[in-house]
Enzyme design. Structure first.
Site, PDB file in Angstrom:
ATOM      1  N   ASP A  64     -30.679  53.459   9.458  1.00  0.00           N
ATOM      2  CA  ASP A  64     -30.664  54.871   9.413  1.00  0.00           C
ATOM      3  C   ASP A  64     -30.765  55.792   8.495  1.00  0.00           C
ATOM      4  O   ASP A  64     -29.616  55.585   7.580  1.00  0.00           O
ATOM      5  CB  ASP A  64     -29.755  55.446  10.807  1.00  0.00           C
ATOM      6  CG  ASP A  64     -29.110  56.737  10.870  1.00  0.00           C
ATOM      7  OD1 ASP A  64     -30.590  57.757  10.328  1.00  0.00           O
ATOM      8  OD2 ASP A  64     -28.399  57.150  11.163  1.00  0.00           O
ATOM      9  N   VAL A  65     -32.034  55.936   8.203  1.00  0.00           N
ATOM     10  CA  VAL A  65     -32.447  56.069   7.084  1.00  0.00           C
ATOM     11  C   VAL A  65     -31.699  57.911   6.693  1.00  0.00           C
ATOM     12  O   VAL A  65     -31.884  58.361   5.684  1.00  0.00           O
ATOM     13  CB  VAL A  65     -34.153  56.719   6.453  1.00  0.00           C
ATOM     14  CG1 VAL A  65     -34.466  55.240   6.519  1.00  0.00           C
ATOM     15  CG2 VAL A  65     -34.263  57.640   8.023  1.00  0.00           C
ATOM     16  N   TYR A 158     -49.192  69.847  14.554  1.00  0.00           N
ATOM     17  CA  TYR A 158     -48.827  68.542  13.340  1.00  0.00           C
ATOM     18  C   TYR A 158     -47.840  70.372  12.847  1.00  0.00           C
ATOM     19  O   TYR A 158     -46.525  69.025  12.529  1.00  0.00           O
ATOM     20  CB  TYR A 158     -49.920  68.209  12.226  1.00  0.00           C
ATOM     21  CG  TYR A 158     -49.879  67.132  11.681  1.00  0.00           C
ATOM     22  CD1 TYR A 158     -50.059  65.937  12.077  1.00  0.00           C
ATOM     23  CD2 TYR A 158     -49.506  67.227  10.096  1.00  0.00           C
ATOM     24  CE1 TYR A 158     -49.146  64.411  11.666  1.00  0.00           C
ATOM     25  CE2 TYR A 158     -48.680  66.205   9.532  1.00  0.00           C
ATOM     26  CZ  TYR A 158     -48.519  64.586  10.239  1.00  0.00           C
ATOM     27  OH  TYR A 158     -48.668  63.819   9.315  1.00  0.00           O
ATOM     28  N   LYS A 165     -44.428  66.264   5.225  1.00  0.00           N
ATOM     29  CA  LYS A 165     -45.732  65.479   4.344  1.00  0.00           C
ATOM     30  C   LYS A 165     -45.763  65.802   3.390  1.00  0.00           C
ATOM     31  O   LYS A 165     -46.092  65.504   1.998  1.00  0.00           O
ATOM     32  CB  LYS A 165     -46.646  65.270   5.170  1.00  0.00           C
ATOM     33  CG  LYS A 165     -46.730  64.488   6.200  1.00  0.00           C
ATOM     34  CD  LYS A 165     -46.137  63.048   5.716  1.00  0.00           C
ATOM     35  CE  LYS A 165     -46.487  61.559   7.402  1.00  0.00           C
ATOM     36  NZ  LYS A 165     -45.844  60.167   6.873  1.00  0.00           N
ATOM     37  N   ARG A 195     -54.189  54.686  15.534  1.00  0.00           N
ATOM     38  CA  ARG A 195     -53.756  54.766  17.136  1.00  0.00           C
ATOM     39  C   ARG A 195     -52.434  53.813  17.137  1.00  0.00           C
ATOM     40  O   ARG A 195     -52.780  52.712  17.433  1.00  0.00           O
ATOM     41  CB  ARG A 195     -54.755  54.427  17.963  1.00  0.00           C
ATOM     42  CG  ARG A 195     -56.198  54.611  18.359  1.00  0.00           C
ATOM     43  CD  ARG A 195     -56.700  54.381  19.962  1.00  0.00           C
ATOM     44  NE  ARG A 195     -57.595  55.459  19.952  1.00  0.00           N
ATOM     45  CZ  ARG A 195     -58.878  55.333  20.824  1.00  0.00           C
ATOM     46  NH1 ARG A 195     -58.781  54.451  21.912  1.00  0.00           N
ATOM     47  NH2 ARG A 195     -59.917  55.883  21.324  1.00  0.00           N
ATOM     48  N   THR A 196     -51.571  55.033  17.120  1.00  0.00           N
ATOM     49  CA  THR A 196     -50.215  54.173  16.591  1.00  0.00           C
ATOM     50  C   THR A 196     -49.175  54.910  17.961  1.00  0.00           C
ATOM     51  O   THR A 196     -49.693  55.591  18.339  1.00  0.00           O
ATOM     52  CB  THR A 196     -49.797  54.295  15.511  1.00  0.00           C
ATOM     53  OG1 THR A 196     -49.914  55.304  15.241  1.00  0.00           O
ATOM     54  CG2 THR A 196     -50.511  53.321  14.498  1.00  0.00           C
TER      55      THR A 196
END
Length: 258
Positions: A64-65, A158, A165, A195-196
């Site tokens: 868990d970052v 976005y 980002k 495509r992820t």
């Protein structure tokens, strides 16, 4: 080729076989690296363990970052598995609430704003801090993270992820300065639409793909393997004097004005 023979890499962010992080991991493994993986949540654990097994990974562990103690545990496990050394770190971790990728950025609530920045940007800072002593013990190292043009320009839908980002992009530069004296390089890859699993959460992704092909100078799609090849370059000694840099893998789209 065996650019990574004897190198040890921790890969953070694999979700399934279509993940950019997996494309990078597979490239590293093909060129001789030994890999360890983290995963987030039971839902994807099976996928990650199966993929890790296919490349003979000695360590697959949850992370868990958002929890410093969890990151400390993970890098402690890495140190134990690899004699206190780490050569490479792949950071492909990002998250924003789905509802914040649909409406107006203006309406992003404070708690979800910080959630996106914490997971998508601060996690790189925390991971780099934990990796530093292990990379220093290895005589240096290389860190690569995944960014996107939406951190530099406004991309419809976005939203808060673009702000996250932008924070990530700035963090890359400051980390490069801090860690450079220990021969640790920090770079980013800015990929075009791939495509992820994460991409599917962005409203209008199909339209974005069509526009991308129409306006990119090379007029073609990119795939995860393209990103894997670029990241492998940045992680390798071929890029020994490249740090604090963003490498665009987007068929030239970033160079266009419209």
């Amino acid at each position: 080729m065996s650019r990574f023979a004897g190198k040890r890499a921790l890969v953070m962010g694999v979700a399934n076989k279509r993940s950019i992080a997996w494309a990078i991991a597979r490239r590293l493994a093909d060129e001789g690296a030994e890999l360890a993986f983290t995963f987030q949540g039971e839902r994807i654990e099976g996928n990650v363990r199966e993929l890790a097994s296919s490349v003979g990974s000695p360590l697959v562990t949850p992370c868990d970052v958002r929890a410093d103690e969890d990151l400390e545990r993970v890098f402690g496990e890495v140190a134990e598995a690899w004699d206190g050394r780490l050569d490479l770190l792949v950071h492909s971790v990002a998250f924003a609430a789905a509802e914040d990728l649909e409406g107006r950025f203006t309406d992003t609530p404070r708690d979800r704003f910080w959630l996106a920045v914490d997971i998508s940007a601060y996690s790189l800072v925390a991971a780099a801090r934990a990796a530093e002593p292990l990379m220093a013990a290895a005589g240096g190292g290389s860190i690569v993270t995944m960014t996107y043009l939406g951190g530099e320009r406004a991309v419809p839908h976005y939203n808060v992820m673009g702000v996250a980002k932008a924070t990530l992009d700035a963090s890359v530069k400051y980390l490069a300065w801090d860690l450079g004296e220990r021969d640790i390089r920090v770079n980013a890859v800015s990929a075009g639409p791939v495509r992820t699993l994460a991409a599917r959460s962005i409203a209008g992704f199909t339209e974005m793909e069509s526009m991308f092909v129409e306006r990119a100078p090379l007029r073609r799609h990119i795939d995860a393997d393209d990103v894997g090849a670029a990241a492998a370059y940045l992680l390798s000694d071929d890029a020994k004097n490249v740090t604090g840099t963003t490498l665009y893998v987007d068929a030239g789209y970033h160079a266009m004005g419209m």
